[in-house]
Scaffold this motif. Structure first.
Motif, PDB file in Angstrom:
ATOM      1  N   LEU A 134      41.090  50.818  40.290  1.00  0.00           N
ATOM      2  CA  LEU A 134      39.964  50.622  41.185  1.00  0.00           C
ATOM      3  C   LEU A 134      39.824  49.143  41.491  1.00  0.00           C
ATOM      4  O   LEU A 134      39.810  48.302  40.569  1.00  0.00           O
ATOM      5  CB  LEU A 134      38.676  51.162  40.571  1.00  0.00           C
ATOM      6  CG  LEU A 134      38.653  52.702  40.582  1.00  0.00           C
ATOM      7  CD1 LEU A 134      38.338  53.252  39.232  1.00  0.00           C
ATOM      8  CD2 LEU A 134      37.686  53.209  41.635  1.00  0.00           C
ATOM      9  N   ASP A 135      39.771  48.832  42.767  1.00  0.00           N
ATOM     10  CA  ASP A 135      39.635  47.449  43.217  1.00  0.00           C
ATOM     11  C   ASP A 135      38.380  47.328  44.067  1.00  0.00           C
ATOM     12  O   ASP A 135      38.162  48.114  45.007  1.00  0.00           O
ATOM     13  CB  ASP A 135      40.878  47.038  44.018  1.00  0.00           C
ATOM     14  CG  ASP A 135      42.128  47.015  43.155  1.00  0.00           C
ATOM     15  OD1 ASP A 135      42.282  46.068  42.370  1.00  0.00           O
ATOM     16  OD2 ASP A 135      42.954  47.954  43.256  1.00  0.00           O
ATOM     17  N   PHE A 136      37.565  46.336  43.730  1.00  0.00           N
ATOM     18  CA  PHE A 136      36.326  46.097  44.461  1.00  0.00           C
ATOM     19  C   PHE A 136      36.594  45.102  45.598  1.00  0.00           C
ATOM     20  O   PHE A 136      37.633  44.434  45.631  1.00  0.00           O
ATOM     21  CB  PHE A 136      35.244  45.548  43.524  1.00  0.00           C
ATOM     22  CG  PHE A 136      35.001  46.393  42.300  1.00  0.00           C
ATOM     23  CD1 PHE A 136      35.325  47.752  42.277  1.00  0.00           C
ATOM     24  CD2 PHE A 136      34.440  45.851  41.155  1.00  0.00           C
ATOM     25  CE1 PHE A 136      35.091  48.533  41.175  1.00  0.00           C
ATOM     26  CE2 PHE A 136      34.209  46.622  40.030  1.00  0.00           C
ATOM     27  CZ  PHE A 136      34.534  47.967  40.026  1.00  0.00           C
ATOM     28  N   ASN A 137      35.636  45.009  46.502  1.00  0.00           N
ATOM     29  CA  ASN A 137      35.703  44.033  47.601  1.00  0.00           C
ATOM     30  C   ASN A 137      36.993  44.158  48.402  1.00  0.00           C
ATOM     31  O   ASN A 137      37.638  43.166  48.751  1.00  0.00           O
ATOM     32  CB  ASN A 137      35.559  42.602  47.056  1.00  0.00           C
ATOM     33  CG  ASN A 137      34.263  42.404  46.287  1.00  0.00           C
ATOM     34  OD1 ASN A 137      33.215  42.892  46.709  1.00  0.00           O
ATOM     35  ND2 ASN A 137      34.338  41.716  45.160  1.00  0.00           N
ATOM     36  N   CYS A 159      42.573  49.192  52.083  1.00  0.00           N
ATOM     37  CA  CYS A 159      42.718  50.305  51.135  1.00  0.00           C
ATOM     38  C   CYS A 159      43.675  51.351  51.696  1.00  0.00           C
ATOM     39  O   CYS A 159      44.486  51.919  50.966  1.00  0.00           O
ATOM     40  CB  CYS A 159      41.353  50.915  50.848  1.00  0.00           C
ATOM     41  SG  CYS A 159      41.360  52.202  49.581  1.00  0.00           S
ATOM     42  N   GLY A 160      43.587  51.614  53.013  1.00  0.00           N
ATOM     43  CA  GLY A 160      44.512  52.543  53.642  1.00  0.00           C
ATOM     44  C   GLY A 160      45.939  52.070  53.560  1.00  0.00           C
ATOM     45  O   GLY A 160      46.867  52.862  53.335  1.00  0.00           O
ATOM     46  N   GLU A 186      34.741  51.328  46.851  1.00  0.00           N
ATOM     47  CA  GLU A 186      35.827  50.680  46.132  1.00  0.00           C
ATOM     48  C   GLU A 186      37.123  51.367  46.569  1.00  0.00           C
ATOM     49  O   GLU A 186      37.081  52.428  47.182  1.00  0.00           O
ATOM     50  CB  GLU A 186      35.666  50.817  44.618  1.00  0.00           C
ATOM     51  CG  GLU A 186      34.313  50.414  44.063  1.00  0.00           C
ATOM     52  CD  GLU A 186      33.272  51.510  44.221  1.00  0.00           C
ATOM     53  OE1 GLU A 186      32.080  51.160  44.230  1.00  0.00           O
ATOM     54  OE2 GLU A 186      33.655  52.688  44.348  1.00  0.00           O
ATOM     55  N   CYS A 187      38.238  50.775  46.235  1.00  0.00           N
ATOM     56  CA  CYS A 187      39.531  51.369  46.611  1.00  0.00           C
ATOM     57  C   CYS A 187      40.167  51.993  45.381  1.00  0.00           C
ATOM     58  O   CYS A 187      40.450  51.312  44.388  1.00  0.00           O
ATOM     59  CB  CYS A 187      40.454  50.310  47.205  1.00  0.00           C
ATOM     60  SG  CYS A 187      41.983  51.008  47.896  1.00  0.00           S
ATOM     61  N   LEU A 188      40.373  53.310  45.443  1.00  0.00           N
ATOM     62  CA  LEU A 188      40.980  54.073  44.350  1.00  0.00           C
ATOM     63  C   LEU A 188      42.448  54.324  44.673  1.00  0.00           C
ATOM     64  O   LEU A 188      42.772  54.952  45.675  1.00  0.00           O
ATOM     65  CB  LEU A 188      40.250  55.407  44.182  1.00  0.00           C
ATOM     66  CG  LEU A 188      40.771  56.377  43.131  1.00  0.00           C
ATOM     67  CD1 LEU A 188      40.240  55.981  41.751  1.00  0.00           C
ATOM     68  CD2 LEU A 188      40.353  57.806  43.450  1.00  0.00           C
TER      69      LEU A 188
END
Length: 522
Positions: free
Chosen positions: A135-138, A144-145, A154-156
């Motif tokens: 998981l990455d924030f900001n 993210c795509g 967040e980006c999972l």
């Protein structure tokens, strides 16, 4: 945001974790992560990872209540996920963008804001496939795509190994089929075109060691969360040794360690043959549970009930400070050479062992390699911390015991089975591997001293196929007594003539003594 009442226990858990570990993972966010990851496992995982069709079908019908969930505690710094069977894990995230990846401490690892792990098979031995997410924030939705992630504010992103041995084998399976080599490889190819469409990455089989960037103490920050999900495994209470492990090695014992060195050379006595056993279990605190100790104790008691002397049962378990008081002869599984030398010594000595039993309950990689205790706590299975199939077979090659029985309760036993079937140096070795739905230690716990091994094996729901050579080795009791003698042996005769140790005539003892004792290791 108004939270559902069913999620209140998670909020309490998060608050409690905040008191003890600095966790600031808010309930709504954790709930969102888990639900999204769970849907990914059910709907998309098999498009990214080449799992068998049966496993994909099971995952598609999986319920969240059957999944154990782990999440890393949040802190002021990012975290690294380290796997024992690979020094490199990655997602499509650009690891080079992370200046604090601490590549000197953990080469190849990329830093992320949090780690989430779903274990869809908590009752199985490690390593079975688990699903790891970063998981990455900001991170923007567009970025993210590009990372093949799921945007949740967040980006999972799914974590996958960048090197996969069994994936490469499957790629070669087409030529193997044309050559008509083995049914196993043909069946691996026939599992569908999904293998061909795979991106060449493959699944993760262990819980990672999740540490903060720059944390030289390597404190595990991955924690199991229980409400709404499957019950967390019961961890084993661990006590820290008063001196470093490096000072407690079996060949450098100090009085403070309270651990006697293993005197292997005393295991074989003149003019005597005995039944011997080696029990092996443990890798890391995170996956060392109460059931592992229970398995060892159950199997130990079964051996004692079948006449094995306590001095001839050696148990190698976990690290220092995790010793079960009921099992004597217990040593830490930190010294690979001590384990190997003990097994090979018993095998090389003429007439030393009648029955040699190995009970293996360690986590395994997908190539069958057993993981020993992570003595340096770096999360990576170094050379001294892994026991390969090839090394085990070398230690058992030409073993002079009358029979060698391998009771295996771990994953990926097919590698060992295949090697044994094609070997001419292991004709007296029988693999009694646990079926996925059979608890090996519990299954054999009820074995009475007078019961034939092959008869007890037939009590399983589906008896594994046993060839004629193995059947002849199993058509005896565990102590090697005949099963169908007429009249039946009395208990006194069993104990005197077969169980434990027996004295040998001098003439028999000296038969074959001209052979060098170490010739079988080569």
């Amino acid at each position: 945001m108004k939270l559902r009442s069913a999620c209140v226990p998670l909020l309490l858990l998060a608050l409690l974790a905040g008191q003890h570990g600095g966790s600031r993972v808010r309930l709504a966010r954790l709930d969102r992560w888990v639900k999204a990851a769970f849907q990914y496992v059910k709907l998309s995982l098999c498009r990214r990872v080449s799992l068998p069709d049966g496993e994909c079908s099971r995952l598609a019908h999986l319920r969240l209540s059957g999944v154990v969930v782990y999440v890393s505690e949040s802190g002021p710094e990012q975290v690294l996920a380290i796997l024992p069977d690979s020094q490199s894990t990655g997602s499509p995230a650009a690891a080079s963008d992370e200046p604090g990846a601490n590549r000197e401490l953990f080469p190849g690892a990329s830093a992320h804001d949090a780690v989430l792990v779903l274990d869809p098979s908590p009752e199985e031995s490690f390593g079975h496939p688990v699903v790891l997410f970063y998981l990455d924030f900001n991170v923007t939705k567009k970025k993210c795509g590009h990372m093949d992630g799921v945007y949740l504010e967040e980006c999972l992103t799914l974590a996958l190994k960048t090197r996969c041995q069994n994936q490469l084998k499957r790629r070669r399976s087409r030529s193997d089929r044309m050559a008509g080599r083995t049914r196993f490889r043909r069946s691996a190819l026939s599992r569908g075109g999904r293998v061909e469409r795979s991106s060449g990455l493959c699944e993760i089989h262990f819980l990672p060691l999740v540490v903060g960037v720059g944390d030289s103490n390597r404190t595990q920050r991955l924690r199991c969360v229980h409400p709404e999900f499957a019950r967390c495994p019961q961890p084993l209470p661990l006590t820290r040794p008063s001196v470093p492990i490096s000072s407690c090695e079996l060949n450098k014992n100090t009085r403070r360690c309270h651990q006697q060195p293993l005197a292997t050379h005393l295991s074989c006595r003149l003019y005597q043959t005995c039944d011997h056993a080696v029990l092996l279990s443990g890798w890391q605190e995170q996956i060392t549970y109460q059931r592992h100790v229970q398995n060892l104790l159950v199997f130990y008691r079964m051996l004692r009930n079948n006449g094995f002397h306590k001095d001839h049962i050696k148990t190698f378990f976990a690290g220092n400070g995790q010793v079960a008081k009921e099992a004597e002869g217990m040593y830490p599984a930190t010294e690979k050479e001590v384990i190997r030398n003990h097994i090979s010594y018993i095998c090389r000595k003429q007439h030393c062992a009648d029955t040699l039993v190995l009970y293996l309950n360690s986590p395994t990689r997908n190539d069958g390699t057993m993981l020993l205790w992570d003595r340096n706590n770096n999360g990576i299975a170094d050379l001294k911390e892994r026991y390969t199939v090839g090394e085990l077979l070398a230690d058992l090659a030409g073993c002079r015991a009358s029979r060698v029985l391998l009771f295996v309760e771990q994953s990926y036993t097919s590698v060992l089975s295949k090697r044994l079937r094609s070997s001419l140096k292991h004709l007296n070795v029988v693999l009694l591997n646990g079926l996925p739905w059979v608890d090996t230690a519990q299954f054999w716990a009820s074995l009475p001293p007078s019961h034939c091994l092959i008869d007890h094996l037939s009590k399983s729901a589906v008896m594994p196929r046993v060839d004629d050579a193995a059947a002849s080795l199993l058509n005896v009791t565990l102590a090697g007594a005949p099963c169908n003698s007429t009249p039946p042996l009395t208990e006194a005769e069993m104990r005197k003539e077969y169980m434990g140790c027996q004295n040998l005539p001098t003439a028999l003892w000296h038969q074959g003594r001209r052979k060098p004792d170490d010739s079988m290791r080569n």
